[in-house]
Design a protein around this motif. Structure first.
Motif, PDB file in Angstrom:
ATOM      1  N   ARG A  19      85.112 -52.653  -6.675  1.00 57.51           N
ATOM      2  CA  ARG A  19      84.689 -51.526  -6.077  1.00 57.51           C
ATOM      3  C   ARG A  19      83.114 -51.963  -5.157  1.00 57.51           C
ATOM      4  NH1 ARG A  19      85.130 -46.107  -6.946  1.00 57.51           N
ATOM      5  NH2 ARG A  19      83.242 -44.816  -6.274  1.00 57.51           N
ATOM      6  N   SER A  21      80.147 -50.480  -2.826  1.00 58.46           N
ATOM      7  CA  SER A  21      79.249 -49.560  -2.794  1.00 58.46           C
ATOM      8  C   SER A  21      78.307 -49.841  -1.451  1.00 58.46           C
ATOM      9  CB  SER A  21      78.567 -49.016  -3.829  1.00 58.46           C
ATOM     10  OG  SER A  21      79.356 -48.591  -4.866  1.00 58.46           O
ATOM     11  N   THR A  77      75.794 -42.067  -0.258  1.00 58.37           N
ATOM     12  CA  THR A  77      76.635 -43.476  -0.506  1.00 58.37           C
ATOM     13  C   THR A  77      78.192 -43.258  -0.084  1.00 58.37           C
ATOM     14  OG1 THR A  77      76.978 -42.707  -2.791  1.00 58.37           O
ATOM     15  CG2 THR A  77      75.131 -44.016  -2.484  1.00 58.37           C
ATOM     16  N   SER A  79      81.678 -45.449  -1.062  1.00 60.17           N
ATOM     17  CA  SER A  79      82.290 -46.539  -1.977  1.00 60.17           C
ATOM     18  C   SER A  79      83.718 -46.805  -1.193  1.00 60.17           C
ATOM     19  CB  SER A  79      82.517 -45.868  -3.437  1.00 60.17           C
ATOM     20  OG  SER A  79      81.102 -45.954  -3.657  1.00 60.17           O
TER      21      SER A  79
END
Length: 122
Positions: A19, A21, A77, A79
């Motif tokens: 993942r 970010s 943000t 992701s």
């Protein structure tokens, strides 16, 4: 003073997941589209996934059904959840954001993160 900082890259075996970010910081008015690109050695930079300010998403055919892009507008943000990773996903991944730096509608620019390496071993 606007900065994009990525995190979450690394080494993973084929079939695994990562993942990524990316967080925007600094002084700005709003963030429009946010994208993830990747650049593999010997290849052209490729748009992997994009998400609009209202959450509309688009994916490259090569990652459709494996990757998911999302954003948190409150935290500025974006992701990228990457599942079922393949060796051909190996690349440096960059986030890009179209940021309006003032209330002027035309005062917006593209900002890039520094990149994070993703390596998928076979």
């Amino acid at each position: 003073q606007v900065q994009l900082v990525e995190s979450g890259g690394g080494l993973v075996q084929a079939g695994g997941f990562l993942r990524l970010s990316c967080a925007a910081s600094g002084r700005f008015f709003s963030i429009n589209g946010m994208d993830w690109y990747r650049h593999a050695p010997g290849k052209q930079r490729e748009l992997v996934a994009a998400i609009s300010s209202v959450g509309t998403t688009n994916y490259a055919d090569s990652v459709e059904d494996r990757f998911t892009i999302s954003r948190d507008n409150a935290k500025n943000t974006v992701s990228l959840q990457m599942n079922s990773l393949k060796p051909e996903d190996t690349a440096v991944y960059y986030c890009k954001a179209r940021i309006r730096v003032s209330s002027d509608l035309f005062n917006e620019y593209d900002y890039w993160g520094q990149g994070t390496q993703v390596t998928v071993s076979s």
